[in-house]
Design a protein around this motif. Sequence first.
Motif, PDB file in Angstrom:
ATOM      1  N   UNK A 113       0.775  -1.116   0.047  1.00  0.00           N
ATOM      2  CA  UNK A 113      -0.161  -0.006  -0.186  1.00  0.00           C
ATOM      3  C   UNK A 113       0.701   1.275  -0.150  1.00  0.00           C
ATOM      4  N   UNK A 114       0.398   2.290  -0.701  1.00  0.00           N
ATOM      5  CA  UNK A 114       1.195   3.574  -0.597  1.00  0.00           C
ATOM      6  C   UNK A 114       0.040   4.691  -0.491  1.00  0.00           C
ATOM      7  N   UNK A 115      -0.008   5.255   0.573  1.00  0.00           N
ATOM      8  CA  UNK A 115      -0.598   6.371   1.061  1.00  0.00           C
ATOM      9  C   UNK A 115      -0.105   8.007   0.908  1.00  0.00           C
ATOM     10  N   UNK A 116      -0.753   8.721   0.537  1.00  0.00           N
ATOM     11  CA  UNK A 116      -0.333  10.055   0.714  1.00  0.00           C
ATOM     12  C   UNK A 116      -0.211  10.739   2.025  1.00  0.00           C
ATOM     13  N   UNK A 117      -1.290  10.247   2.739  1.00  0.00           N
ATOM     14  CA  UNK A 117      -1.150  10.890   4.176  1.00  0.00           C
ATOM     15  C   UNK A 117      -2.092   9.991   5.170  1.00  0.00           C
ATOM     16  N   UNK A 167      -6.491   6.541   5.861  1.00  0.00           N
ATOM     17  CA  UNK A 167      -5.503   6.645   4.910  1.00  0.00           C
ATOM     18  C   UNK A 167      -6.031   7.282   3.525  1.00  0.00           C
ATOM     19  N   UNK A 168      -5.344   8.262   3.210  1.00  0.00           N
ATOM     20  CA  UNK A 168      -5.578   8.807   2.062  1.00  0.00           C
ATOM     21  C   UNK A 168      -4.672   8.418   0.801  1.00  0.00           C
ATOM     22  N   UNK A 169      -5.355   7.813  -0.354  1.00  0.00           N
ATOM     23  CA  UNK A 169      -4.476   7.453  -1.355  1.00  0.00           C
ATOM     24  C   UNK A 169      -4.857   7.957  -2.659  1.00  0.00           C
ATOM     25  N   UNK A 170      -4.180   8.172  -3.555  1.00  0.00           N
ATOM     26  CA  UNK A 170      -4.415   8.620  -4.735  1.00  0.00           C
ATOM     27  C   UNK A 170      -4.866   7.641  -5.933  1.00  0.00           C
ATOM     28  N   UNK A 171      -6.095   7.840  -6.263  1.00  0.00           N
ATOM     29  CA  UNK A 171      -6.760   6.989  -7.558  1.00  0.00           C
ATOM     30  C   UNK A 171      -6.316   7.555  -8.752  1.00  0.00           C
ATOM     31  N   UNK A 172      -5.527   6.342  -9.533  1.00  0.00           N
ATOM     32  CA  UNK A 172      -5.052   6.813 -10.893  1.00  0.00           C
ATOM     33  C   UNK A 172      -6.587   6.656 -11.853  1.00  0.00           C
ATOM     34  N   UNK A 173      -6.277   7.574 -12.849  1.00  0.00           N
ATOM     35  CA  UNK A 173      -7.464   7.487 -13.854  1.00  0.00           C
ATOM     36  C   UNK A 173      -7.357   8.733 -14.686  1.00  0.00           C
ATOM     37  N   UNK A 174      -8.452   8.836 -15.384  1.00  0.00           N
ATOM     38  CA  UNK A 174      -8.786  10.017 -16.209  1.00  0.00           C
ATOM     39  C   UNK A 174      -8.860  11.359 -15.487  1.00  0.00           C
TER      40      UNK A 174
END
Length: 219
Positions: A113-117, A167-174
């Motif tokens: 897992x990779x979280x922003x914060x 946990x805040x994570x970035x969702x890749x996409x458009x």
Amino acid sequence: MEKQAGSTASRDKNRVEKSQLEFFKLFLTEVRMQLPDEPLSAKDMSQQMMTMEQTNQTMQTNHNLEKLIELQSSSYLNNALSLIGKEVEIDGNGRFALEKQTGSFSYIIDDNKKFEEITITITDQANKVIQTIKGDAKAGQHNFTWDGKDSKDVAYPDGIYKVLVEATEKIEGAKKEMKKSPLPTRIFDVVVGVNRDPDISLQLSHNNHVPLKNITKIK
């Protein structure tokens, strides 16, 4: 639960023994009452003896099961008793205890897992926010200790408080979106007793009872 299973095995054993005695009585009566010109055939006698043997096997199986349950229950209880006085780590269910201005809990981030914060929010039992803190977003287990104070340095009394680790994570996409998700927490407490009604559980120093299987670590 172990006691109930053992009692069931005992009742089954008594029923089988009673049925076996009745079978012997019927068998002997049949032998005495058979006609000289129509004796009990070898096939019928063989079937009767086979039935008797199956009855014996059933009784022995139930007896062995009862002994196995007794051994498992004894071992389970001994494991629980050995933890008295020790500090253990358990699933916190979003709650932890503050004692003498110190409250501790932990959260775990998987290696994949990779979280922003990480955001840690502490509230009271009425869900009033007391403190919001940034946590460590690296992979691994992170232990956190709260000093019992809010952002204005106001101290709170000892007791049970709630904690939410998000946990805040970035969702890749458009559209690059940020997604928040809660992380499970774990707490530390001392085992002060063992409860056996109805199942074996551990009594913790803050009056919580948890099953033995919920222990994740012994310190």
